[in-house]
Scaffold this active site. Structure first.
Site, PDB file in Angstrom:
ATOM      1  N   ASP A 214       0.891  -1.299   0.102  1.00  0.00           N
ATOM      2  CA  ASP A 214       0.074  -0.026  -0.055  1.00  0.00           C
ATOM      3  C   ASP A 214       0.957   1.327   0.089  1.00  0.00           C
ATOM      4  OD1 ASP A 214      -2.250   1.925   0.525  1.00  0.00           O
ATOM      5  OD2 ASP A 214      -3.395   0.081   1.208  1.00  0.00           O
ATOM      6  N   HIS A 237       2.288   1.601  -3.381  1.00  0.00           N
ATOM      7  CA  HIS A 237       1.198   2.856  -3.912  1.00  0.00           C
ATOM      8  C   HIS A 237       1.771   4.282  -3.928  1.00  0.00           C
ATOM      9  CE1 HIS A 237      -2.850   0.109  -3.155  1.00  0.00           C
ATOM     10  NE2 HIS A 237      -1.529  -0.441  -4.008  1.00  0.00           N
TER      11      HIS A 237
END
Ligand SMILES: *[C@@H]1O[C@H](CO)[C@@H](O)[C@H](O)[C@H]1NC(C)=O
Ligand SMILES: *[C@@H]1O[C@H](CO)[C@@H](O)[C@H](O)[C@H]1NC(C)=O
Ligand SMILES: *[C@@H]1O[C@H](CO)[C@@H](O)[C@H](O)[C@H]1NC(C)=O
Ligand SMILES: *[C@@H]1O[C@H](CO)[C@@H](O)[C@H](O)[C@H]1NC(C)=O
Ligand SMILES: *[C@@H]1O[C@H](CO)[C@@H](O)[C@H](O)[C@H]1NC(C)=O
Length: 394
Positions: A214, A237
């Site tokens: 993430d 991310h």
């Protein structure tokens, strides 16, 4: 004369080594990787915390199996945990972790130091045992380090490997520096933000190397004066401010700088994101991104005020006001055609957004890199590739 110098030198040495040492081994820690050492570590912590002088909790070389632990202040004097060669492993049976807390929690401590330590959540093993791949219920494994109400602290040289759902939570902290933090979680793991900062001020993250599933670093509501510098991020991310505007009465995010970072193979690079249909107004301002190298990043630059991973109405605009944002000297390669996406809210358009010295190449077969804008008129300086707002939707 020489005598005085020697005396002064000796006094300096005494002052430098002033801290009292509390060795967890003297409190019964086994460091065999199997016995639960939580109690011994907590006992050493309590003794150090209650001693009236600066103290070091020494955790010598070895593997320490520890369940959920809360190291809590206030302490009577500055306190440092020295764990340079220690490795911490979580119990394989996740039931041994109290679900309400993270794995290792630091709470309410002023003048704190944490130095070294390899933290290994053993997420992989635990998840098999838990059959969470089969049941889909993996959320009960809070393998994380959490810092809550920590002030005037330096956390450095921490490593975390091989754990799912691993992250560092920074909540209600002030004046804390995180230096040389290495996090490595599998890129398929969900919700494993590397470092997640919320309602904190004066936080520096520097020289980190973060591989995760993430966000590498995310900055949530109520954060002020956050500096993120020399971070290597990817996979994952990217570095995010947000997401904001999902809950009622979120506090403003003010003063975030992201500088001298390298972001590689991530879903986005640097971004600000807010949910549509925010229940109340919000603020994100004074956000600066500078000198960032992107290697094959899907959307290197993004403001997205329609962030809607699930259950929300994109037609109702966000009420978070984004202003005073700059993207300067951002270069490298984009893995998708839209390298710069500024999608601001129709209800509160972005104000004073600057783009300067952007050079992002896209090597796909469907043409050159491009950019999109909605509800924003960025101020452009220097060279820009792709040009700003090549496609405008408002
Ligand atoms: C991390 O720990 C905090 C408590 O400090 C908890 O609220 C949170 O849910 C945990 N995160 C994860 C992903 O387990
Ligand atoms: C911030 O914390 C550091 C310890 O890391 C300390 O040396 C410094 O004095 C603190 N700064 C302020 C303004 O309190
Ligand atoms: C944090 O970073 C800022 C900007 O780089 C710097 O001015 C400040 O002194 C740093 N604070 C600490 C505690 O290192
Ligand atoms: C950041 O990068 C710039 C340009 O490469 C360099 O001049 C500056 O010294 C760097 N800053 C730090 C803190 O490394
Ligand atoms: C770029 O990233 C994509 C995934 O986003 C990956 O499939 C592709 O192989 C990468 N390309 C290069 C040149 O590394």
């Amino acid at each position: 004369m020489a005598g005085i110098w020697i005396w002064m030198l000796m006094m300096a040495m005494v002052a430098g080594n002033h801290a009292a040492v509390f060795d967890v081994k003297s409190y019964g820690a086994k460091a065999d990787g199997k016995s639960d050492d939580s109690k011994a570590i907590l006992d050493a912590w309590k003794a150090a915390c209650n001693s009236g002088q600066a103290s070091n909790v020494l955790i010598p070389k070895g593997t320490y199996m520890v369940g959920s632990m809360i190291m809590e202040g206030p302490c009577k004097a500055p306190i440092t945990i020295e764990a340079n060669k220690a490795r911490f492993v979580a119990p394989i049976n996740p039931n041994q972790l109290r679900a309400r807390n993270g794995w290792i929690n630091f709470v309410g401590i002023d003048r704190f130091g944490l130095q070294g330590g390899r933290f290994d959540g053993q997420g992989e093993l635990a998840w098999h045992q838990n059959n969470c791949v089969g049941t889909g219920k993996c959320g009960s494994m809070p393998i994380n380090l959490s810092f809550n109400r920590i002030t005037n602290a330096l956390i450095h040289s921490i490593t975390s490997y091989d754990s799912k759902q691993y992250h560092i939570d920074v909540l209600s902290c002030k004046n804390v520096t995180f230096r040389s933090i290495r996090i490595s979680a599998p890129d398929q793991s969900l919700n494993t933000d590397g470092i997640h900062i919320v309602r904190s001020s004066g936080i520096n993250v520097t020289e980190a190397d973060i591989k995760t599933g993430d966000d590498c670093v995310s900055v949530g509501d109520g954060s002020q004066q956050v500096n993120i510098e020399k971070v290597k991020c990817g996979p994952g991310h990217g570095i995010a401010i947000g997401s904001l505007g999902k809950y009622n009465n979120e506090e403003p995010v003010v003063g975030v700088t992201v500088k001298n970072c390298t972001i590689t193979h991530t879903m986005s690079g640097v971004r600000v994101e807010t949910w549509p249909a925010s229940p109340s107004e919000g603020v994100a301002r004074d956000l600066h991104f500078q000198n960032i190298v992107m290697n094959n990043v899907s959307t290197p630059i993004s403001i997205d005020q329609e962030y809607c991973p699930y259950k929300c109405d994109k037609k109702v605009p966000s009420r978070v006001k984004i202003s005073d944002v700059s993207f300067d000297d951002i270069r490298g390669t984009s893995a998708s055609k839209v390298a710069v996406r500024l999608r601001c809210s129709s209800a509160s358009p972005c104000e004073n957004v600057g783009l300067s010295n952007i050079n992002l190449a896209y090597h796909g077969s469907d043409g050159k890199a491009t950019s999109e804008c909605a509800n924003v008129k960025p101020k452009v300086t220097g060279q820009l590739f792709p040009p700003a707002c090549a496609v405008s939707s408002a």
